[in-house]
Scaffold this motif. Structure first.
Motif, PDB file in Angstrom:
ATOM      1  N   ARG A   1       0.721   7.199  -1.808  1.00  0.00           N
ATOM      2  CA  ARG A   1       1.212   8.358  -0.298  1.00  0.00           C
ATOM      3  C   ARG A   1       1.379   7.286   0.836  1.00  0.00           C
ATOM      4  NH1 ARG A   1      -4.333   9.588   0.324  1.00  0.00           N
ATOM      5  NH2 ARG A   1      -3.597  10.962  -1.775  1.00  0.00           N
ATOM      6  N   VAL A   2       2.511   8.333   1.193  1.00  0.00           N
ATOM      7  CA  VAL A   2       3.735   8.526   2.028  1.00  0.00           C
ATOM      8  C   VAL A   2       2.788   8.326   3.429  1.00  0.00           C
ATOM      9  CG1 VAL A   2       5.976   7.508   3.008  1.00  0.00           C
ATOM     10  CG2 VAL A   2       5.628   7.298   0.937  1.00  0.00           C
ATOM     11  N   GLU A   3       2.768   8.179   4.146  1.00  0.00           N
ATOM     12  CA  GLU A   3       2.477   8.641   5.920  1.00  0.00           C
ATOM     13  C   GLU A   3       3.698   8.753   6.734  1.00  0.00           C
ATOM     14  OE1 GLU A   3      -1.174   6.914   6.350  1.00  0.00           O
ATOM     15  OE2 GLU A   3      -2.321   8.471   4.329  1.00  0.00           O
ATOM     16  N   ARG A   4       3.314   9.490   7.554  1.00  0.00           N
ATOM     17  CA  ARG A   4       4.045   9.066   8.820  1.00  0.00           C
ATOM     18  C   ARG A   4       3.347   9.186   9.817  1.00  0.00           C
ATOM     19  NH1 ARG A   4      10.416  12.659   8.604  1.00  0.00           N
ATOM     20  NH2 ARG A   4      10.748  11.300   6.569  1.00  0.00           N
ATOM     21  N   ARG A   5       3.422   7.983  10.170  1.00  0.00           N
ATOM     22  CA  ARG A   5       2.056   8.280  11.844  1.00  0.00           C
ATOM     23  C   ARG A   5       3.266   8.364  13.251  1.00  0.00           C
ATOM     24  NH1 ARG A   5      -3.130   6.780  10.327  1.00  0.00           N
ATOM     25  NH2 ARG A   5      -3.678   7.300   8.398  1.00  0.00           N
ATOM     26  N   LEU A   6       2.186   8.578  14.415  1.00  0.00           N
ATOM     27  CA  LEU A   6       2.538   8.093  15.604  1.00  0.00           C
ATOM     28  C   LEU A   6       2.307   7.073  16.306  1.00  0.00           C
ATOM     29  CD1 LEU A   6       2.756  10.452  17.863  1.00  0.00           C
ATOM     30  CD2 LEU A   6       0.543   9.716  18.401  1.00  0.00           C
ATOM     31  N   ARG A   7       1.911   6.311  15.552  1.00  0.00           N
ATOM     32  CA  ARG A   7       2.456   4.593  15.881  1.00  0.00           C
ATOM     33  C   ARG A   7       2.589   3.853  14.602  1.00  0.00           C
ATOM     34  NH1 ARG A   7      -2.747   2.836  19.093  1.00  0.00           N
ATOM     35  NH2 ARG A   7      -1.567   0.974  19.347  1.00  0.00           N
ATOM     36  N   SER A   8       2.700   3.670  14.090  1.00  0.00           N
ATOM     37  CA  SER A   8       2.862   2.952  12.997  1.00  0.00           C
ATOM     38  C   SER A   8       3.294   3.734  11.519  1.00  0.00           C
ATOM     39  CB  SER A   8       1.405   2.274  12.631  1.00  0.00           C
ATOM     40  OG  SER A   8       0.654   3.149  11.482  1.00  0.00           O
ATOM     41  N   ARG A   9       4.050   2.720  10.459  1.00  0.00           N
ATOM     42  CA  ARG A   9       4.402   3.497   9.234  1.00  0.00           C
ATOM     43  C   ARG A   9       3.216   2.549   8.205  1.00  0.00           C
ATOM     44  NH1 ARG A   9       9.935  -0.193   9.047  1.00  0.00           N
ATOM     45  NH2 ARG A   9       8.335  -1.493  10.385  1.00  0.00           N
ATOM     46  N   GLN A  10       2.799   4.044   7.626  1.00  0.00           N
ATOM     47  CA  GLN A  10       1.678   3.312   6.469  1.00  0.00           C
ATOM     48  C   GLN A  10       2.015   4.182   5.362  1.00  0.00           C
ATOM     49  OE1 GLN A  10      -2.111   3.253   7.527  1.00  0.00           O
ATOM     50  NE2 GLN A  10      -1.696   3.057   9.602  1.00  0.00           N
ATOM     51  N   ILE A  11       1.424   3.618   4.453  1.00  0.00           N
ATOM     52  CA  ILE A  11       1.967   4.081   3.107  1.00  0.00           C
ATOM     53  C   ILE A  11       0.249   3.514   2.379  1.00  0.00           C
ATOM     54  CG2 ILE A  11       2.684   3.477   0.149  1.00  0.00           C
ATOM     55  CD1 ILE A  11       5.639   2.886   1.881  1.00  0.00           C
ATOM     56  N   GLU A  12      -0.451   4.260   1.441  1.00  0.00           N
ATOM     57  CA  GLU A  12      -1.711   4.338   0.474  1.00  0.00           C
ATOM     58  C   GLU A  12      -1.530   4.110  -0.612  1.00  0.00           C
ATOM     59  OE1 GLU A  12      -5.986   5.922   0.071  1.00  0.00           O
ATOM     60  OE2 GLU A  12      -4.542   7.266   1.194  1.00  0.00           O
ATOM     61  N   LEU A  13      -1.721   3.045  -1.680  1.00  0.00           N
ATOM     62  CA  LEU A  13      -1.529   2.950  -2.934  1.00  0.00           C
ATOM     63  C   LEU A  13      -2.491   2.682  -3.429  1.00  0.00           C
ATOM     64  CD1 LEU A  13       0.190   1.506  -5.388  1.00  0.00           C
ATOM     65  CD2 LEU A  13      -0.947  -1.000  -4.748  1.00  0.00           C
ATOM     66  N   LEU A  14      -2.725   4.562  -4.105  1.00  0.00           N
ATOM     67  CA  LEU A  14      -4.180   4.551  -4.518  1.00  0.00           C
ATOM     68  C   LEU A  14      -4.654   4.486  -5.919  1.00  0.00           C
ATOM     69  CD1 LEU A  14      -2.608   7.824  -3.030  1.00  0.00           C
ATOM     70  CD2 LEU A  14      -5.378   7.631  -3.245  1.00  0.00           C
ATOM     71  N   ASP A  15      -3.191   3.439  -6.011  1.00  0.00           N
ATOM     72  CA  ASP A  15      -3.556   3.261  -7.999  1.00  0.00           C
ATOM     73  C   ASP A  15      -1.951   2.985  -8.214  1.00  0.00           C
ATOM     74  OD1 ASP A  15      -4.808   1.520 -10.217  1.00  0.00           O
ATOM     75  OD2 ASP A  15      -4.079   3.970 -11.546  1.00  0.00           O
ATOM     76  N   GLY A  16      -2.246   1.601  -9.292  1.00  0.00           N
ATOM     77  CA  GLY A  16      -1.099   0.862  -9.872  1.00  0.00           C
ATOM     78  C   GLY A  16      -0.291  -0.274  -9.655  1.00  0.00           C
ATOM     79  N   GLU A  17       1.620  -0.452  -8.883  1.00  0.00           N
ATOM     80  CA  GLU A  17       1.896  -1.417  -8.466  1.00  0.00           C
ATOM     81  C   GLU A  17       2.998  -1.251  -7.940  1.00  0.00           C
ATOM     82  OE1 GLU A  17       3.163  -6.024 -10.528  1.00  0.00           O
ATOM     83  OE2 GLU A  17       2.625  -4.169 -11.378  1.00  0.00           O
TER      84      GLU A  17
END
Length: 281
Positions: A104-120
């Motif tokens: 899940r690629v997230e656009r946030r106010l103060r950071s760049r974040q990705i959540e790896l829910l499963d896999g590699e």
């Protein structure tokens, strides 16, 4: 005989301002007019206070949002079994997804974040003012300008740094720095010891390979499962301690499964639904 005195003359004598009464009325507001103006001024003051209060609320809300760093947009990306995909993020960073991976690629106010829910996935991060963070299973991997690989499955979260450095932390463990060529396994909320990474094995999947070096069979099956839909199970958990070595094509996992009885003391039974049961012999 004196002339009679008119009432008007008496009034003028008693009140010298009487002749000017009408002119004064036009210049001095009446009681009703003064009351109306007072009410209007009070209403204007209330509106100013409300406007100031609204502006302050907006400032406090903006400050709160900045502190909380909310995600204002997110996008889920998945690969199916046997599929690998490379994508470029809005900031120029590159992400390569392994088979059966969900991020899940997230656009946030103060950071760049990705959540790896499963896999590699392997991340090549573009430098920017906002920090780049990968989250998975309560594990946070904070980039320090680098290329790193993250695998998330039933074994935990494995982080290996190919170039540069990262910080790995959980809610229960403080940030731990990893440099190029190092790896850790985090599970149950804790970050394990830093180890030397086998980069050939870490990156083999990007070349369509599976590389094992004395790897327990239970872990081999976890890797194989990413490339097929139907499950592969062990009839006896003790068989998971058997070791497998060698390099195999990830596009030919069925051939590897068929090969297991030739390299290990096991027998294999395939079900009509594609499932595989491995027993000892």
């Amino acid at each position: 005989m004196s002339s009679p005195v008119r009432p008007e003359s008496n009034a003028s004598a008693a009140d010298p301002l009487a002749p000017f009464e009408q002119a004064l009325r036009t210049r001095v507001p009446s009681r009703d007019a003064l009351l109306a103006e007072a009410k209007a001024q009070s209403a204007r003051q209330r509106r100013r206070k409300q406007a100031l209060g609204g502006g302050l609320s907006a400032v406090l809300l903006a400050a709160g949002l900045w502190t909380l760093d909310p995600a204002w947009r997110s996008e889920d990306i998945r690969t199916v079994s046997g599929q690998r995909e490379s994508l470029q993020l809005a900031d120029g960073s590159q992400v390569v997804l392994n088979s059966a991976t969900h991020v899940r690629v997230e656009r946030r106010l103060r950071s760049r974040q990705i959540e790896l829910l499963d896999g590699e996935a392997t991340f090549t991060v573009e430098h920017a003012d906002k920090p780049f963070i990968v989250r998975s299973q309560d594990v946070a991997v904070r980039d320090i300008g680098t290329v790193f690989n993250v695998r998330s499955d039933s074994r935990g979260v494995a982080v290996a740094v190919i170039e540069g450095a990262v910080e790995v932390s959980t809610q229960e463990s403080p940030a731990q720095r990893l440099n190029g060529g190092q790896q850790v396994l985090a599970r149950a909320g804790r970050v394990g010891p830093v180890e030397v990474a086998d980069m050939g094995r870490v990156t083999a999947w990007q070349q369509g390979k599976l590389r094992f070096d004395g790897t327990p069979l239970r872990e081999v099956l976890v890797d194989l499962q990413r490339y097929r839909q139907a499950p592969v199970r062990l009839a006896d958990a003790r068989l998971g301690n058997l070791r497998v070595s060698g390099e195999f094509d990830s596009d030919a996992v069925e051939s590897l499964i068929d090969l297991l009885p030739a390299i290990l003391p096991v027998v294999m039974v395939r079900g009509g639904d594609g499932s595989v049961l491995i027993s000892g012999r």
